[in-house]
Design a protein around this motif. Structure first.
Motif, PDB file in Angstrom:
ATOM      1  N   MET A  40      68.335   1.070  19.637  1.00  0.00           N
ATOM      2  CA  MET A  40      67.636   0.029  20.376  1.00  0.00           C
ATOM      3  C   MET A  40      66.462  -0.450  19.542  1.00  0.00           C
ATOM      4  O   MET A  40      65.509   0.292  19.304  1.00  0.00           O
ATOM      5  CB  MET A  40      67.147   0.558  21.725  1.00  0.00           C
ATOM      6  CG  MET A  40      66.552  -0.519  22.625  1.00  0.00           C
ATOM      7  SD  MET A  40      66.021   0.134  24.234  1.00  0.00           S
ATOM      8  CE  MET A  40      64.273   0.401  23.916  1.00  0.00           C
ATOM      9  N   VAL A  41      66.530  -1.703  19.093  1.00  0.00           N
ATOM     10  CA  VAL A  41      65.474  -2.278  18.266  1.00  0.00           C
ATOM     11  C   VAL A  41      64.490  -2.997  19.175  1.00  0.00           C
ATOM     12  O   VAL A  41      64.838  -3.986  19.831  1.00  0.00           O
ATOM     13  CB  VAL A  41      66.049  -3.269  17.233  1.00  0.00           C
ATOM     14  CG1 VAL A  41      64.943  -3.818  16.348  1.00  0.00           C
ATOM     15  CG2 VAL A  41      67.123  -2.584  16.398  1.00  0.00           C
ATOM     16  N   CYS A  42      63.266  -2.493  19.228  1.00  0.00           N
ATOM     17  CA  CYS A  42      62.247  -3.087  20.090  1.00  0.00           C
ATOM     18  C   CYS A  42      61.694  -4.342  19.421  1.00  0.00           C
ATOM     19  O   CYS A  42      61.046  -4.258  18.372  1.00  0.00           O
ATOM     20  CB  CYS A  42      61.137  -2.087  20.357  1.00  0.00           C
ATOM     21  SG  CYS A  42      61.712  -0.623  21.245  1.00  0.00           S
ATOM     22  N   LEU A  53      64.628  -5.882  12.564  1.00  0.00           N
ATOM     23  CA  LEU A  53      65.961  -6.232  13.055  1.00  0.00           C
ATOM     24  C   LEU A  53      66.836  -6.796  11.945  1.00  0.00           C
ATOM     25  O   LEU A  53      67.995  -6.396  11.782  1.00  0.00           O
ATOM     26  CB  LEU A  53      65.849  -7.244  14.201  1.00  0.00           C
ATOM     27  CG  LEU A  53      67.170  -7.764  14.770  1.00  0.00           C
ATOM     28  CD1 LEU A  53      68.003  -6.622  15.339  1.00  0.00           C
ATOM     29  CD2 LEU A  53      66.907  -8.827  15.836  1.00  0.00           C
ATOM     30  N   HIS A  54      66.288  -7.705  11.149  1.00  0.00           N
ATOM     31  CA  HIS A  54      67.084  -8.355  10.110  1.00  0.00           C
ATOM     32  C   HIS A  54      67.527  -7.369   9.021  1.00  0.00           C
ATOM     33  O   HIS A  54      68.680  -7.405   8.582  1.00  0.00           O
ATOM     34  CB  HIS A  54      66.298  -9.512   9.494  1.00  0.00           C
ATOM     35  CG  HIS A  54      66.502 -10.810  10.217  1.00  0.00           C
ATOM     36  ND1 HIS A  54      67.405 -11.759   9.817  1.00  0.00           N
ATOM     37  CD2 HIS A  54      65.928 -11.281  11.355  1.00  0.00           C
ATOM     38  CE1 HIS A  54      67.370 -12.775  10.665  1.00  0.00           C
ATOM     39  NE2 HIS A  54      66.489 -12.518  11.604  1.00  0.00           N
ATOM     40  N   ILE A  55      66.635  -6.509   8.590  1.00  0.00           N
ATOM     41  CA  ILE A  55      67.002  -5.562   7.534  1.00  0.00           C
ATOM     42  C   ILE A  55      67.985  -4.528   8.071  1.00  0.00           C
ATOM     43  O   ILE A  55      68.926  -4.125   7.370  1.00  0.00           O
ATOM     44  CB  ILE A  55      65.754  -4.886   6.929  1.00  0.00           C
ATOM     45  CG1 ILE A  55      64.783  -5.933   6.371  1.00  0.00           C
ATOM     46  CG2 ILE A  55      66.151  -3.922   5.833  1.00  0.00           C
ATOM     47  CD1 ILE A  55      65.363  -6.797   5.276  1.00  0.00           C
ATOM     48  N   ALA A  71      69.048  -5.387  20.440  1.00  0.00           N
ATOM     49  CA  ALA A  71      67.646  -5.816  20.447  1.00  0.00           C
ATOM     50  C   ALA A  71      67.155  -5.883  21.890  1.00  0.00           C
ATOM     51  O   ALA A  71      67.851  -6.393  22.770  1.00  0.00           O
ATOM     52  CB  ALA A  71      67.503  -7.174  19.771  1.00  0.00           C
ATOM     53  N   VAL A  72      65.946  -5.374  22.115  1.00  0.00           N
ATOM     54  CA  VAL A  72      65.367  -5.389  23.459  1.00  0.00           C
ATOM     55  C   VAL A  72      63.942  -5.925  23.384  1.00  0.00           C
ATOM     56  O   VAL A  72      63.122  -5.432  22.610  1.00  0.00           O
ATOM     57  CB  VAL A  72      65.363  -3.981  24.097  1.00  0.00           C
ATOM     58  CG1 VAL A  72      64.634  -4.006  25.440  1.00  0.00           C
ATOM     59  CG2 VAL A  72      66.786  -3.478  24.286  1.00  0.00           C
ATOM     60  N   GLY A  94      73.493 -13.717  16.854  1.00  0.00           N
ATOM     61  CA  GLY A  94      74.739 -13.018  17.155  1.00  0.00           C
ATOM     62  C   GLY A  94      74.586 -11.532  17.371  1.00  0.00           C
ATOM     63  O   GLY A  94      75.537 -10.772  17.163  1.00  0.00           O
ATOM     64  N   VAL A  95      73.409 -11.088  17.805  1.00  0.00           N
ATOM     65  CA  VAL A  95      73.176  -9.671  18.052  1.00  0.00           C
ATOM     66  C   VAL A  95      73.115  -9.423  19.552  1.00  0.00           C
ATOM     67  O   VAL A  95      72.666 -10.282  20.323  1.00  0.00           O
ATOM     68  CB  VAL A  95      71.852  -9.217  17.381  1.00  0.00           C
ATOM     69  CG1 VAL A  95      70.654  -9.914  18.002  1.00  0.00           C
ATOM     70  CG2 VAL A  95      71.694  -7.709  17.450  1.00  0.00           C
TER      71      VAL A  95
END
Length: 284
Positions: A40-42, A53-55, A71-72, A94-95
């Motif tokens: 879970m990417v905050c 998120l991008h990396i 992503a949250v 697209g995530v």
């Protein structure tokens, strides 16, 4: 991403590769992500979390293991918050994503007097909501966008204002043992993240809750470190390396090192030496 001239494009590619390499190394060093993890990417809407998120998405494509990313964003109901920006951007990216709506803004404004620092209560409320949501969606890891500079700033904040010697660890088990928090940008510098975010033209959303509080303790520490780096360019890297070379026996924390047992350790070492001498004499 903004159009770049060939030279600028080359520099951007080098920057992107460096960020990927540093994140890959941090993930490997601390075993942050494993096969089958749901990470879970905050996503706050700031430069750090966008870069995170991008990396991570780039590494996911080439990683030798399979893991999910979701992503949250926690919509804290701050007045004027552009709530349409992140959903539109994430759909385009697209995530998988979720927007968690919790009015923590009103709680913070009610509890904290005008002009006082809101970051402490705000971060606790945000952390509690995100930790609970991670369990709800079955996330096995929670990824935060803190970087090397954040970790050093926190070290000095705790040292100068908290009376403790601690920072932000790259990997952390929450107090209730339910969540594992990871910081994949632990090896990356803020200046690189700023440059990457600018060139990627992320839709940055400022935090209006505390962004106007210019005299925060963290800003004081940030300024101090920036001055040190100007005077001694390698100092930041040296201090960051020190976070991985802790010597508890050279400090004064009795819970981290057994100072009371040094006499017993010395006696044991002396006994071992005598036994070795006797053994050698017998063999001779």
């Amino acid at each position: 991403m903004q159009d770049l001239l060939p030279k600028a494009r080359k520099e951007f590619n080098k920057l992107q590769k460096r960020l990927r390499r540093e994140m890959g190394q941090a993930i490997a060093d601390f075993n942050m992500i494993q096969e089958g993890d749901k990470v879970m990417v905050c996503l706050s809407g700031g430069k750090d979390s966008f870069t995170l998120l991008h990396i991570l998405m780039a590494l996911q494509k080439s990683a030798p293991i399979q893991f999910e990313l979701v992503a949250v964003n926690l919509d804290q109901k701050q007045p004027g918050f552009p709530e349409e920006v992140l959903p539109a951007y994430l759909q385009q990216l697209g995530v998988d994503f979720h927007i968690l709506e919790k009015d923590t803004y009103s709680i913070v404004k009610e509890k904290i007097p005008e002009g006082k620092t809101t970051c402490g209560l705000c971060s606790r409320l945000r952390r509690g909501n995100l930790y609970g949501f991670a369990e709800k969606i079955g996330a096995t890891k929670i990824a935060l966008g803190h970087h090397k500079d954040d970790m050093l700033e926190t070290l000095f904040l705790n040292l100068f204002f908290g009376g403790s010697l601690k920072s932000m660890p790259p990997k952390l088990l929450s107090d209730d043992k339910k969540n594992i928090v990871i910081r994949p940008l632990a090896y990356s510098r803020e200046k690189d993240i700023i440059s990457f975010a600018e060139q990627m033209d992320f839709p940055i959303i400022p935090c209006n809750l505390c962004g106007s509080q210019e005299n925060l303790q963290r800003q004081t520490i940030k300024g101090m470190l920036a001055d040190w780096e100007k005077q001694y360019p390698a100092r930041i890297e040296t201090m960051a390396n020190a976070l991985q070379k802790v010597a508890p026996s050279q400090l004064a924390d009795t819970s981290a090192f057994d100072f009371a047992g040094l006499e017993e350790e010395r006696a044991k070492a002396q006994a071992d030496r005598i036994q070795l001498v006797n053994t050698l004499a017998t063999e001779a």
